[in-house]
Design an enzyme around this catalytic site. Structure first.
Site, PDB file in Angstrom:
ATOM      1  N   CYS A 146     -46.543  38.083   9.531  1.00 24.55           N
ATOM      2  CA  CYS A 146     -46.734  36.537   9.401  1.00 24.55           C
ATOM      3  C   CYS A 146     -47.389  35.953   7.960  1.00 24.55           C
ATOM      4  O   CYS A 146     -46.721  35.170   7.454  1.00 24.55           O
ATOM      5  CB  CYS A 146     -47.533  35.884  10.611  1.00 24.55           C
ATOM      6  SG  CYS A 146     -48.942  36.661  11.090  1.00 24.55           S
TER       7      CYS A 146
HETATM    8  N1  LIG Z   1     -48.793  37.681  17.031  1.00 27.35           N
HETATM    9  C1  LIG Z   1     -48.380  37.465  15.794  1.00 27.35           C
HETATM   10  O1  LIG Z   1     -48.060  36.268  15.149  1.00 27.35           O
HETATM   11  C2  LIG Z   1     -47.542  38.557  14.937  1.00 27.35           C
HETATM   12  C3  LIG Z   1     -46.798  38.098  13.594  1.00 27.35           C
HETATM   13  C4  LIG Z   1     -46.004  39.136  13.246  1.00 27.35           C
HETATM   14  C5  LIG Z   1     -46.126  40.429  13.652  1.00 27.35           C
HETATM   15  N2  LIG Z   1     -47.017  40.762  14.501  1.00 27.35           N
HETATM   16  C6  LIG Z   1     -47.132  42.273  14.818  1.00 27.35           C
HETATM   17  O2  LIG Z   1     -46.176  42.467  16.367  1.00 27.35           O
HETATM   18  C7  LIG Z   1     -46.880  43.455  16.905  1.00 27.35           C
HETATM   19  C8  LIG Z   1     -47.040  42.797  18.277  1.00 27.35           C
HETATM   20  O3  LIG Z   1     -47.963  41.639  18.028  1.00 27.35           O
HETATM   21  P1  LIG Z   1     -48.292  40.802  19.440  1.00 27.35           P
HETATM   22  O4  LIG Z   1     -49.231  39.748  18.886  1.00 27.35           O
HETATM   23  O5  LIG Z   1     -47.166  40.565  20.296  1.00 27.35           O
HETATM   24  O6  LIG Z   1     -49.636  41.811  20.195  1.00 27.35           O
HETATM   25  P2  LIG Z   1     -49.811  41.673  21.662  1.00 27.35           P
HETATM   26  O7  LIG Z   1     -49.715  40.315  21.984  1.00 27.35           O
HETATM   27  O8  LIG Z   1     -51.363  42.176  21.662  1.00 27.35           O
HETATM   28  O9  LIG Z   1     -48.969  42.620  22.456  1.00 27.35           O
HETATM   29  C9  LIG Z   1     -48.728  43.936  22.321  1.00 27.35           C
HETATM   30  C10 LIG Z   1     -47.832  44.480  23.414  1.00 27.35           C
HETATM   31  O10 LIG Z   1     -47.827  45.962  23.111  1.00 27.35           O
HETATM   32  C11 LIG Z   1     -48.619  46.585  23.991  1.00 27.35           C
HETATM   33  N3  LIG Z   1     -49.379  47.660  23.827  1.00 27.35           N
HETATM   34  C12 LIG Z   1     -50.745  47.485  23.431  1.00 27.35           C
HETATM   35  N4  LIG Z   1     -50.932  48.832  22.951  1.00 27.35           N
HETATM   36  C13 LIG Z   1     -50.238  49.613  23.381  1.00 27.35           C
HETATM   37  C14 LIG Z   1     -50.107  51.020  23.009  1.00 27.35           C
HETATM   38  N5  LIG Z   1     -51.035  51.724  22.708  1.00 27.35           N
HETATM   39  N6  LIG Z   1     -48.963  51.586  23.619  1.00 27.35           N
HETATM   40  C15 LIG Z   1     -47.847  50.697  24.026  1.00 27.35           C
HETATM   41  N7  LIG Z   1     -48.245  49.579  24.136  1.00 27.35           N
HETATM   42  C16 LIG Z   1     -49.079  48.869  23.876  1.00 27.35           C
HETATM   43  C17 LIG Z   1     -49.263  45.301  25.056  1.00 27.35           C
HETATM   44  O11 LIG Z   1     -49.243  45.878  26.466  1.00 27.35           O
HETATM   45  P3  LIG Z   1     -50.641  45.747  27.271  1.00 27.35           P
HETATM   46  O12 LIG Z   1     -50.594  43.964  27.591  1.00 27.35           O
HETATM   47  O13 LIG Z   1     -50.311  46.538  28.424  1.00 27.35           O
HETATM   48  O14 LIG Z   1     -51.867  46.042  26.360  1.00 27.35           O
HETATM   49  C18 LIG Z   1     -48.270  44.286  24.807  1.00 27.35           C
HETATM   50  O15 LIG Z   1     -47.098  44.361  25.470  1.00 27.35           O
HETATM   51  C19 LIG Z   1     -48.159  43.897  16.137  1.00 27.35           C
HETATM   52  O16 LIG Z   1     -47.780  45.057  15.470  1.00 27.35           O
HETATM   53  C20 LIG Z   1     -48.297  42.785  15.304  1.00 27.35           C
HETATM   54  O17 LIG Z   1     -49.136  43.123  14.135  1.00 27.35           O
HETATM   55  C21 LIG Z   1     -47.556  39.950  15.388  1.00 27.35           C
END
Ligand SMILES: NC(=O)c1ccc[n+]([C@@H]2O[C@H](COP(=O)([O-])OP(=O)(O)OC[C@H]3O[C@@H](n4cnc5c(N)ncnc54)[C@H](OP(=O)(O)O)[C@@H]3O)[C@@H](O)[C@H]2O)c1
Length: 332
Positions: A146
């Site tokens: 992002c």
């Molecule tokens: N947030 C942003 O603005 C953004 C922007 C660009 C890229 N990203 C990237 O996109 C990815 C997801 O981000 P997010 O913000 O959506 O994260 P998030 O809200 O923390 O969600 C992560 C997801 O992955 C699951 N998870 C966590 N640990 C895991 C593991 N060890 N094995 C399998 N599943 C697991 C979680 O399930 P549980 O709820 O059961 O833990 C949840 O469904 C990350 O790599 C992040 O860096 C995020």
């Protein structure tokens, strides 16, 4: 219809993706996986009317999908991506695991050895404004970060036109709290962030610098801040131009590079973007301001929604390109 699967559907990017795919006229979501919420429905764990059943990743049937989106934390995606590719399924990975071309860089910034370095050579960095043709052919697209999206897009016109006097650029960015994901942490706790404002990982320490340097060829000094709003990133870039660069020339290089881009808007001279330009849409909006009394300087401001152009919106844009669809489909 394109059949899609979402891994990590209970995170912020996964939920946003589920919403975007639900309204996409050419996609049907075949499965959505969760870790702790497997067996429940998306509407059980998040205030949404999307009633998707959540399954464990091991139960996902890759023979039933054409594309998967990995919305998982970095460092966890490699086995999932490898399985999908082996099954002939195309992948858009939203994590940082395939964004860097060199395994040494991954190790340097993420502190662990990359377990599938050969895939770094085939992954395409999913910034459509730069790699559209490669994305169309790619099996694996590494969706940009992002912060990097908000910094790389407004730097590239100046880099391409060779207008920078200094290869070191300062990027000062402010992000809404959803950028840190949905997991609980003290840093993102309501009472820690509400009516507060703080800088973190400033200088050359934030991991996203690796992508910014890789894609711009510059050395970015980066100051990220935690802004007490839910979504949106505003990045302010401090630029030193070659002597005697007319302000009109600067504006022209932006207007030229982004003229046909559906998701980048360059504001008229002197007007500046704000989060309200982009929250809820897939745009990156850019404003350029010459500095009075310092003609070799200019300040460029860009805004994106971190969960749309900074993540799930860009991921759908990439999917549209990969499957030969209108790039804006499901995103307007
Ligand atoms: N947030 C942003 O603005 C953004 C922007 C660009 C890229 N990203 C990237 O996109 C990815 C997801 O981000 P997010 O913000 O959506 O994260 P998030 O809200 O923390 O969600 C992560 C997801 O992955 C699951 N998870 C966590 N640990 C895991 C593991 N060890 N094995 C399998 N599943 C697991 C979680 O399930 P549980 O709820 O059961 O833990 C949840 O469904 C990350 O790599 C992040 O860096 C995020």
């Amino acid at each position: 219809m394109i059949r899609a699967g979402i891994y990590g559907a209970t995170g912020y990017t996964g939920i946003e993706l589920a919403r975007l795919l639900d309204q996409h006229p050419r996609v049907t979501t075949v499965f959505a996986t969760a870790r702790s919420a497997a067996g429940q429905r998306l509407s059980d764990v998040f205030p949404t009317t999307l009633d998707l059943p959540l399954i464990a990743a091991e139960e996902a049937d890759l023979s039933q999908v054409d594309v998967v989106f990995c919305c998982l934390p970095h460092g966890t995606t490699v086995p999932t991506v490898q399985q999908a590719l082996a099954a002939g399924v195309r992948v858009v990975d939203l994590s940082a695991d395939f964004r860097l071309r060199r395994a040494e860089e991954y190790e340097r910034w993420y502190g662990s050895t990359h377990s599938a370095p050969h895939l770094l050579e085939t992954a395409v960095y999913g910034l459509p404004e730069v790699y559209r043709e490669d994305i169309a052919q790619a099996q694996l697209v590494a969706n940009p970060g992002c912060y990097p999206t908000s910094v790389i897009l407004p730097l590239l016109p100046l880099v391409r036109a060779n207008l920078l006097a200094d290869a070191t650029v300062i990027a000062d960015s402010k992000s809404g709290i959803s950028g840190a994901g949905r997991s609980l942490s003290l840093k993102t706790h309501f009472s820690e962030t509400h009516e507060n404002f703080s800088a973190y990982n400033i200088g050359r320490s934030h991991r996203h610098i690796a992508e910014m340097d890789q894609e711009t060829g510059l050395s970015v000094i980066f100051s990220p801040h935690l802004l007490p709003v839910v979504r949106g990133i505003l990045s302010t870039l401090y630029i030193t131009l070659l002597p005697d660069t007319p302000a009109a020339r600067v504006h022209e290089v932006y207007a030229t590079m982004f003229a046909d881009e559906p998701f980048v808007t360059v504001l008229p001279d002197g007007r500046l973007p704000e989060l309200r330009h982009v929250v809820g849409n897939n745009q990156c909006v850019i404003g350029i301001k010459p500095v009075a009394l310092a003609p070799e300087r200019c300040i460029v401001v860009s805004v994106i929604d971190n969960l749309l152009k900074g993540a799930s919106g860009q991921a759908v844009q990439n999917m549209n390109i990969m499957f030969g669809l209108e790039e804006t489909l499901g995103l307007l």
